[in-house]
Design a protein around this motif. Structure first.
Motif, PDB file in Angstrom:
ATOM      1  N   GLY A 175       0.810  -1.215   0.000  1.00  0.00           N
ATOM      2  CA  GLY A 175       0.000   0.000   0.000  1.00  0.00           C
ATOM      3  C   GLY A 175       0.838   1.258   0.000  1.00  0.00           C
TER       4      GLY A 175
ATOM      5  N   HIS B 146       1.686   3.489  -2.125  1.00  0.00           N
ATOM      6  CA  HIS B 146       1.354   3.937  -3.471  1.00  0.00           C
ATOM      7  C   HIS B 146       2.039   5.243  -3.857  1.00  0.00           C
ATOM      8  CE1 HIS B 146      -1.551   0.764  -3.820  1.00  0.00           C
ATOM      9  NE2 HIS B 146      -2.217   1.182  -2.772  1.00  0.00           N
TER      10      HIS B 146
ATOM     11  N   LYS C  54       4.124   2.401   6.869  1.00  0.00           N
ATOM     12  CA  LYS C  54       3.693   1.058   6.437  1.00  0.00           C
ATOM     13  C   LYS C  54       4.880   0.112   6.338  1.00  0.00           C
ATOM     14  CE  LYS C  54      -0.248   2.973   3.922  1.00  0.00           C
ATOM     15  NZ  LYS C  54      -0.824   3.284   2.583  1.00  0.00           N
TER      16      LYS C  54
END
Length: 452
Positions: A319, A321, A348
């Motif tokens: 994730g 991104h 993350k």
């Protein structure tokens, strides 16, 4: 966007009197200008293009990049860089195509080219201008979701203190995020910087170690195999392993502490030209020497896996991104420094290590025990306040910090601190000028105390 003012042009054309400088000094002065122009072109290109890639973060102004990324840099380049004339060249669809920076009247500008989805890369000194209007038609924006603070109290106070001089005179924080048990407890940002990617600098080395771990998990490589250095099997450098490269223990010579790789980062040379061929000075595995070239050697050892498993694919699984791993102009990943990521994305990454390489959906993407591997001081250790594992720094000597704490450290104050025994991730982003240092050990101690 044209920014070639009369004053800037005058600075460009000015020359130091030949009588006042030796031939070597004149050469070095010219080289510094070329490096400064490459630095400026790449920073403007990456900061603006990678921010605009994030839906919801509309743009970075050139004034903002000058204020943050181009202030307080290397002393030889700092007095030069801000006055160099530049132009932002955009493609027909409005995206940054390239940045050009003038540096000498008898040479082409320095160029940084933007490639969709792959960030920017600085071209060699003397290269021609990149072509324009060569963009793919697919969407280039990424959905942006920001982590929000859970409220006030001692933890929020501790986080806000990072934006003062409490942890280092002159330090300049841009973001602080604290995760506890996978939940965001604090997310504080400098005004206007929320959602903006920054260069990770040497936090990229920890990202590189993570990508090596992913290759190990897939069965593509073993960290105890040769990193492939040297001319052939008769070359003693062929004995250097990927593990030794991750642990900064190849035994190779480096010309400066940290192995400053200016020709690669700003000069337009390639990883193959600059990182692979340094001679052996110590037996591999016996001496710690922090060097960009060691991380680049470890990355080159897994380069063949990137066609099927590019870094962008790994970031998408996490994730992350808004993270872009940039390359040199020949496509070699510069994973010693040249990654752009948001604070949220780095949180993350830290959480992946708390989860021992397992995604929230239960998918394992790092080998079981990889966290222990990267945080183990099994190689030769550096002098100073911190130990070293495999691509990560160790905070096992920091008073008031749990001994299992390890972290990704980067230039200008980039930190991702991972505390497994407390299930805590601390991200601090900054643009600290040369001569200022953020005390990450004290900040970690204070954040953890605020959680008690």
């Amino acid at each position: 966007m044209r920014n070639l003012t009369l004053a800037a042009a005058t600075v460009l054309l000015a020359a130091n009197p030949a009588a006042a400088q030796s031939a070597q000094e004149l050469l070095d002065t010219r080289y510094d200008r070329a490096l400064a122009a490459g630095y400026k072109a790449l920073m403007l290109c990456s900061a603006i293009a990678n921010t605009e890639r994030n839906a919801g973060a509309l743009t970075r102004t050139t004034e903002s990049v000058h204020e943050w990324e181009l202030t307080g840099i290397y002393p030889t380049l700092d007095p030069i860089i801000r006055d160099l004339p530049f132009e932002i060249v955009r493609a027909a669809d409005g995206r940054v195509n390239h940045v050009e920076v003038q540096w000498a009247t008898d040479m082409a500008p320095r160029y940084a080219r933007h490639d969709a989805g792959a960030g920017c890369k600085v071209l060699p000194i003397g290269a021609s201008a990149p072509a324009t209007d060569r963009w793919p038609s697919d969407s280039w924006e990424r959905p942006f979701t920001v982590m929000h603070s859970a409220g006030g109290g001692p933890l929020a106070d501790a986080a806000r203190a990072a934006f003062t001089n409490d942890y280092g005179e002159g330090a300049r924080s841009t973001a602080v995020i604290v995760l506890v048990d996978g939940l965001t407890k604090v997310a504080e940002f400098d005004e206007g910087r929320r959602g903006e990617p920054q260069r990770t600098w040497s936090v990229a080395k920890s990202i590189a170690a993570t990508l090596v771990g992913a290759a190990v998990h897939r069965g593509a490589i073993d960290v105890n195999q040769s990193a492939g250095l040297g001319a052939d099997q008769s070359d003693p450098r062929r004995a250097i392993t990927i593990d030794q490269a991750l642990r900064m223990a190849t035994g190779r010579y480096s010309d400066t502490p940290g192995n400053r790789t200016d020709p690669l980062y700003w000069g337009g040379s390639t990883v193959d030209e600059r990182a692979q061929d340094w001679p052996l000075l110590h037996m591999p595995g016996t001496v710690f020497r922090y060097a960009n070239n060691d991380t680049l050697a470890a990355v080159q050892a897994i380069e063949a896996t990137f066609e099927a498993h590019p870094p962008a694919e790994f970031f998408a699984k996490l994730g992350m991104h808004h993270t872009v791993a940039e390359t040199d102009w020949q496509g070699n990943y510069v994973l010693s420094s040249q990654v752009w990521a948001t604070a949220e994305d780095l949180a993350k990454l830290g959480q992946l290590y708390l989860n021992d390489g397992v995604l929230p959906d239960g998918t394992r993407i790092l080998p079981k025990g990889w966290r222990e591997y990267v945080s183990s001081p099994s190689g030769p250790q550096p002098d100073g306040a911190f130990g070293y594992g495999a691509g990560f720094w160790l905070m096992n000597k920091s008073d008031g910090v749990p001994p299992d704490t390890f972290a990704a450290f980067g230039n200008r104050g980039q930190y991702v601190v991972i505390v497994p025994s407390r299930d805590v991730v601390i991200v601090r982003r900054g643009e600290d000028p040369v001569g200022s240092r953020f005390d990450i050990a004290a900040f970690t101690r204070d954040v953890l105390a605020a959680l008690d």
